[in-house]
Design a protein around this motif. Structure first.
Motif, PDB file in Angstrom:
ATOM      1  N   MET A 130      -0.197   0.941   5.047  1.00  0.00           N
ATOM      2  CA  MET A 130      -1.463   1.302   5.682  1.00  0.00           C
ATOM      3  C   MET A 130      -1.984   2.650   5.173  1.00  0.00           C
ATOM      4  SD  MET A 130      -2.009  -1.349   7.422  1.00  0.00           S
ATOM      5  CE  MET A 130      -3.469  -0.961   8.384  1.00  0.00           C
ATOM      6  N   VAL A 131      -1.064   3.588   4.989  1.00  0.00           N
ATOM      7  CA  VAL A 131      -1.479   4.899   4.464  1.00  0.00           C
ATOM      8  C   VAL A 131      -1.959   4.747   3.023  1.00  0.00           C
ATOM      9  CG1 VAL A 131      -0.624   7.177   3.768  1.00  0.00           C
ATOM     10  CG2 VAL A 131      -0.027   6.265   6.022  1.00  0.00           C
ATOM     11  N   GLU A 132      -1.230   3.952   2.248  1.00  0.00           N
ATOM     12  CA  GLU A 132      -1.603   3.787   0.826  1.00  0.00           C
ATOM     13  C   GLU A 132      -2.996   3.170   0.686  1.00  0.00           C
ATOM     14  OE1 GLU A 132       0.025   5.307  -1.249  1.00  0.00           O
ATOM     15  OE2 GLU A 132       1.939   5.566  -0.229  1.00  0.00           O
ATOM     16  N   ARG A 133      -3.355   2.279   1.613  1.00  0.00           N
ATOM     17  CA  ARG A 133      -4.691   1.662   1.534  1.00  0.00           C
ATOM     18  C   ARG A 133      -5.782   2.726   1.696  1.00  0.00           C
ATOM     19  NH1 ARG A 133      -3.526  -3.710   5.243  1.00  0.00           N
ATOM     20  NH2 ARG A 133      -2.172  -4.708   3.723  1.00  0.00           N
ATOM     21  N   ILE A 134      -5.563   3.622   2.629  1.00  0.00           N
ATOM     22  CA  ILE A 134      -6.576   4.666   2.848  1.00  0.00           C
ATOM     23  C   ILE A 134      -6.597   5.626   1.658  1.00  0.00           C
ATOM     24  CG2 ILE A 134      -7.206   6.634   4.316  1.00  0.00           C
ATOM     25  CD1 ILE A 134      -6.313   4.955   6.704  1.00  0.00           C
ATOM     26  N   VAL A 135      -5.422   5.923   1.129  1.00  0.00           N
ATOM     27  CA  VAL A 135      -5.372   6.795  -0.056  1.00  0.00           C
ATOM     28  C   VAL A 135      -6.138   6.136  -1.210  1.00  0.00           C
ATOM     29  CG1 VAL A 135      -3.835   7.768  -1.818  1.00  0.00           C
ATOM     30  CG2 VAL A 135      -3.195   7.920   0.602  1.00  0.00           C
ATOM     31  N   ALA A 136      -5.908   4.835  -1.398  1.00  0.00           N
ATOM     32  CA  ALA A 136      -6.592   4.117  -2.491  1.00  0.00           C
ATOM     33  C   ALA A 136      -8.106   4.123  -2.270  1.00  0.00           C
ATOM     34  CB  ALA A 136      -6.070   2.688  -2.574  1.00  0.00           C
ATOM     35  N   ALA A 137      -8.509   3.920  -1.018  1.00  0.00           N
ATOM     36  CA  ALA A 137      -9.947   3.902  -0.708  1.00  0.00           C
ATOM     37  C   ALA A 137     -10.566   5.267  -0.969  1.00  0.00           C
ATOM     38  CB  ALA A 137     -10.158   3.493   0.740  1.00  0.00           C
ATOM     39  N   ALA A 138      -9.846   6.311  -0.567  1.00  0.00           N
ATOM     40  CA  ALA A 138     -10.375   7.669  -0.768  1.00  0.00           C
ATOM     41  C   ALA A 138     -10.448   7.982  -2.261  1.00  0.00           C
ATOM     42  CB  ALA A 138      -9.486   8.689  -0.050  1.00  0.00           C
ATOM     43  N   GLU A 139      -9.451   7.559  -2.992  1.00  0.00           N
ATOM     44  CA  GLU A 139      -9.460   7.830  -4.437  1.00  0.00           C
ATOM     45  C   GLU A 139     -10.601   7.076  -5.113  1.00  0.00           C
ATOM     46  OE1 GLU A 139      -5.411   6.960  -5.503  1.00  0.00           O
ATOM     47  OE2 GLU A 139      -4.779   9.052  -5.191  1.00  0.00           O
ATOM     48  N   GLU A 140     -10.841   5.832  -4.675  1.00  0.00           N
ATOM     49  CA  GLU A 140     -11.915   5.045  -5.284  1.00  0.00           C
ATOM     50  C   GLU A 140     -13.291   5.644  -5.001  1.00  0.00           C
ATOM     51  OE1 GLU A 140     -12.266   0.396  -5.633  1.00  0.00           O
ATOM     52  OE2 GLU A 140     -13.249   1.057  -3.795  1.00  0.00           O
ATOM     53  N   THR A 141     -13.464   6.119  -3.782  1.00  0.00           N
ATOM     54  CA  THR A 141     -14.786   6.671  -3.430  1.00  0.00           C
ATOM     55  C   THR A 141     -14.917   8.141  -3.831  1.00  0.00           C
ATOM     56  OG1 THR A 141     -13.951   7.246  -1.242  1.00  0.00           O
ATOM     57  CG2 THR A 141     -15.103   5.158  -1.435  1.00  0.00           C
ATOM     58  N   GLY A 142     -13.804   8.735  -4.180  1.00  0.00           N
ATOM     59  CA  GLY A 142     -13.825  10.161  -4.535  1.00  0.00           C
ATOM     60  C   GLY A 142     -13.938  11.048  -3.311  1.00  0.00           C
ATOM     61  N   ALA A 143     -13.692  10.478  -2.134  1.00  0.00           N
ATOM     62  CA  ALA A 143     -13.832  11.258  -0.891  1.00  0.00           C
ATOM     63  C   ALA A 143     -12.706  12.272  -0.762  1.00  0.00           C
ATOM     64  CB  ALA A 143     -13.819  10.315   0.307  1.00  0.00           C
ATOM     65  N   LYS A 144     -13.094  13.484  -0.443  1.00  0.00           N
ATOM     66  CA  LYS A 144     -12.092  14.532  -0.203  1.00  0.00           C
ATOM     67  C   LYS A 144     -11.878  14.737   1.297  1.00  0.00           C
ATOM     68  CE  LYS A 144     -11.125  15.351  -4.399  1.00  0.00           C
ATOM     69  NZ  LYS A 144      -9.884  14.681  -4.847  1.00  0.00           N
ATOM     70  N   THR A 145     -12.607  13.973   2.083  1.00  0.00           N
ATOM     71  CA  THR A 145     -12.477  14.050   3.531  1.00  0.00           C
ATOM     72  C   THR A 145     -12.366  12.641   4.096  1.00  0.00           C
ATOM     73  OG1 THR A 145     -13.821  16.054   3.614  1.00  0.00           O
ATOM     74  CG2 THR A 145     -13.624  14.808   5.663  1.00  0.00           C
ATOM     75  N   VAL A 146     -11.348  12.429   4.894  1.00  0.00           N
ATOM     76  CA  VAL A 146     -11.210  11.145   5.601  1.00  0.00           C
ATOM     77  C   VAL A 146     -11.348  11.436   7.086  1.00  0.00           C
ATOM     78  CG1 VAL A 146      -9.604   9.286   6.230  1.00  0.00           C
ATOM     79  CG2 VAL A 146      -9.764  10.046   3.849  1.00  0.00           C
ATOM     80  N   VAL A 147     -12.262  10.719   7.721  1.00  0.00           N
ATOM     81  CA  VAL A 147     -12.479  10.933   9.151  1.00  0.00           C
ATOM     82  C   VAL A 147     -11.896   9.753   9.933  1.00  0.00           C
ATOM     83  CG1 VAL A 147     -14.188  11.222  10.985  1.00  0.00           C
ATOM     84  CG2 VAL A 147     -14.525  12.357   8.773  1.00  0.00           C
TER      85      VAL A 147
END
Lengths: 420, 219
Positions: free
Chosen positions: A232-249
């Protein structure tokens, strides 16, 4: 579960998860019983078995037998199947990992951390409530504990965007902020998702949801499934990396925040490549920066501190900064880091057989709200809200439950409010 | 060899050796376990683990008013017998002499009668603690032999010490020998049971203090 209980696997897992600090906790308990006096489950049931310190027994037994300082003497009793079957209810059904016992313990023992570690051993042995384990498995197989698959996510976002005439970006490409969802919100409180979108749009945030990683709640962690927690954590990491987001809310979900903000790096194996904010922290930041303004909100309200946001998260003050918009806000007693828990955190909400004791626990909250003279109870956790909604219906309690995000979205002040 | 010679000689030496090596071994065994390196990013502006851990050691000395529903008996009675034991061990003239022999350090003693009174209060407090443990459903359930034996082994030197001081029940030399042997029993048991909390309290409080501070949680 009916499968045979595997003591060896439980023992091996106990050994694996017993880091130095947990061993110190096991050794340090003086069995003073003060933790029972502040545990809502013990308060609600009066059952001495619900004493937080009592939950440590199987783990302590395994530790003393296998890796304690005098394990080599071979005198410490072995962990038994009875230990595990008898303690399953205590570690899963009647512990929210809320940490209230931690703050009263004169020895400073963090029983919440112990529960999380012990659950892994129980699951390794083939134990654990089926519905909680199924929620974790659903997360792995279908993306979310409540069956919010990618298709359903897309469908519901389309519906919400159309119905509420609000822009809800999904997979928009690059974005500064990745917003995540608690499937409880999307399936039961969709207004909350709309509210977050309205607030972010009003503040001009460059944000998106992502189909690659959208579920914020981590039932892998709650159910003692380290493999699912990591996925579950890896999915969010992958999503953040794909979008280039430096902030996850993280949306209104306490445990989702606690697991990703404070445990995410440990689960991931290295520091997360982004900052993690709870929605109340992020909205408070936007308000401080002048990007969000709110009109005064009517109603006598009080605030329920989700344990993982306040007592375990360190973010109680941001919620209160946002609550300044309420004309008649009053604190309940006790409040903030000392507040009583809703009874549903730590995956307990997903355990059907725990419903009765959750209802009993909620009577403490009802009493707090009534004494505060409030008509409505505001919270910032969908899991708390669901737990309290069910208990409210059970007791036919006439007070309102309010999402802080929804209330704020309805009170946005300024030209941006008109746009949405 | 007289009983008193045995108590003052080999018995106390062996007991002290077991106390020191056992305690060190128990701490070494703990610190030898794998450590978890927290990879979360600390909340900005929060104190480091040393400062936070030290603060937590002091903060937990008294419950917060938010926990007004707590029964204060455990706290108050706990303070009574802990302070009582400290006064008996460190403020009684013969004990100071003994400690001087061990460490070379010495300090003024309290009058004997004061220490005897403290001894009596400590015995009463320890008895109250036992009654509380036996009558509270929670404490009865969670208590183990470790708790009861540790209680007994703590009470024994206080009672035998008071008996020796008052020459009650036998020759003074015999009573003194029994008192010293009871202290030996306490020293030998110390590393194996819950009396180790005298050291572990600093580690567990400090660990949790650092853990909470990292998250920006303030009490």
């Amino acid at each position: 579960m009916n499968a045979p209980v595997d003591i060896n696997k439980a023992s091996a897992k106990f050994l694996q998860v017993t880091a130095e600090h947990l061993a110190v906790y096991m050794e340090a308990c003086v069995r003073c019983g003060l933790c029972a006096e502040v545990c809502h489950f013990h308060q609600a049931s009066g059952d001495p078995r619900h004493t937080p310190a009592y939950k440590l027994v199987p783990m302590t037994k395994a530790y003393r037998r296998q890796s304690g300082p005098f394990a080599w003497l071979g005198l410490a009793p072995k962990l038994t199947e009875k230990d595990l079957t008898e303690w399953e209810e205590l570690l899963f059904d009647t512990c929210n990992m809320c940490g209230r016992c931690t703050i009263v313990c004169p020895m400073g023992i963090d029983i919440a951390s112990m529960t999380a570690a012990a659950r892994q051993a129980f699951v390794a042995a083939g134990l654990g409530p089926e519905d909680l384990e199924q929620s974790a498995q659903n997360s792995l197989d279908h993306g979310s504990p409540l069956g919010l698959t990618v298709d359903k996510l897309e469908e519901r976002i389309d519906w919400l965007a159309d119905d509420y005439e609000v822009d809800i970006p999904l997979d928009k490409g690059k974005a500064e902020v990745l917003l995540t969802i608690s499937s409880i919100e999307m399936m039961k409180y969709p207004d909350s998702v709309v509210a977050m979108a309205k607030l972010f749009n009003a503040a001009g945030v460059d944000w998106t949801f992502s189909t690659k990683g959208y579920e914020a709640t981590n039932f892998g962690y709650l159910a003692g499934r380290a493999d699912i927690a990591k996925a579950m954590v890896e999915r969010i990491v992958a999503a953040a990396e794909e979008t280039g987001a430096k902030t996850v809310v993280i949306p209104e979900c306490g445990h989702a925040y606690g697991v990703l903000r404070w445990g995410g790096g440990n689960i991931h194996g290295k520091p997360l490549p982004f900052e993690v904010w709870h929605i109340t922290e992020y909205l408070a930041k936007l308000k401080r920066e002048g990007k969000l303004k709110f009109k005064p909100i009517d109603g006598k309200v009080t605030y329920h501190d989700p344990c993982q946001v306040s007592r375990r998260g360190g973010a109680k003050d941001d919620a209160r900064y946002l609550l300044e918009s309420f004309k008649e806000f009053r604190e309940m007693e006790p409040t903030g880091n000392y507040n009583w828990c809703c009874g549903g955190g730590g995956g307990v909400q997903a355990i059907q057989r725990s419903a009765e004791i959750r209802y009993k626990v909620f009577r403490i909250k009802m009493d707090q709200v009534e004494k505060a003279g409030a008509d409505a109870l505001v919270s910032s956790c969908a899991n708390c809200r669901l737990t309290m909604d069910e208990s409210k219906a059970h007791w036919k309690w006439d007070h309102d439950l309010v999402s802080i995000v929804e209330a704020l979205a309805d009170a946005i002040d300024g030209p941006a409010a008109a746009k949405d | 060899m007289e009983l008193l010679d045995f108590a003052r000689g080999p018995a106390i030496s062996v007991a002290l050796a077991i106390f020191v090596f056992g305690t060190v071994w128990r701490l070494v065994a703990l610190f030898g376990l794998p450590r978890m390196h927290d990879l979360s990013v600390p909340r900005p502006g929060t104190p480091g683990p040393i400062v936070a851990g030290t603060k937590e050691i002091f903060r937990r000395m008294w419950p917060r008013h938010e926990f007004s529903q707590l029964s204060m008996f455990s706290f108050l009675n706990g303070y009574v017998f802990h302070i009582g034991l400290a006064i008996i061990v460190f403020a009684f003239a013969p004990h100071i002499l003994f400690l001087k022999g061990l460490t070379g350090l010495h300090w003024p003693a309290l009058p004997n009668n004061v220490v005897y009174a403290v001894g009596a209060i400590t015995v009463i407090s320890l008895l109250a603690a036992l009654i509380h443990r036996l009558t509270s459903p929670v404490l009865r359930l969670i208590s183990t032999m470790n708790d009861y034996f540790s209680w007994f082994i703590t009470l024994l030197p206080v009672v035998t010490g008071l008996m020796a001081a008052s020459h009650l029940g036998a020759r003074y030399e015999t009573l003194l020998a029994i008192h010293i042997l009871s202290v030996c029993a306490l020293l030998i048991w110390f590393p194996f049971g819950k009396l180790m909390h005298a050291f572990l309290i600093f580690i567990s409080r400090g660990t949790t203090g650092a853990f909470l501070a990292r998250r920006g949680i303030q009490f």
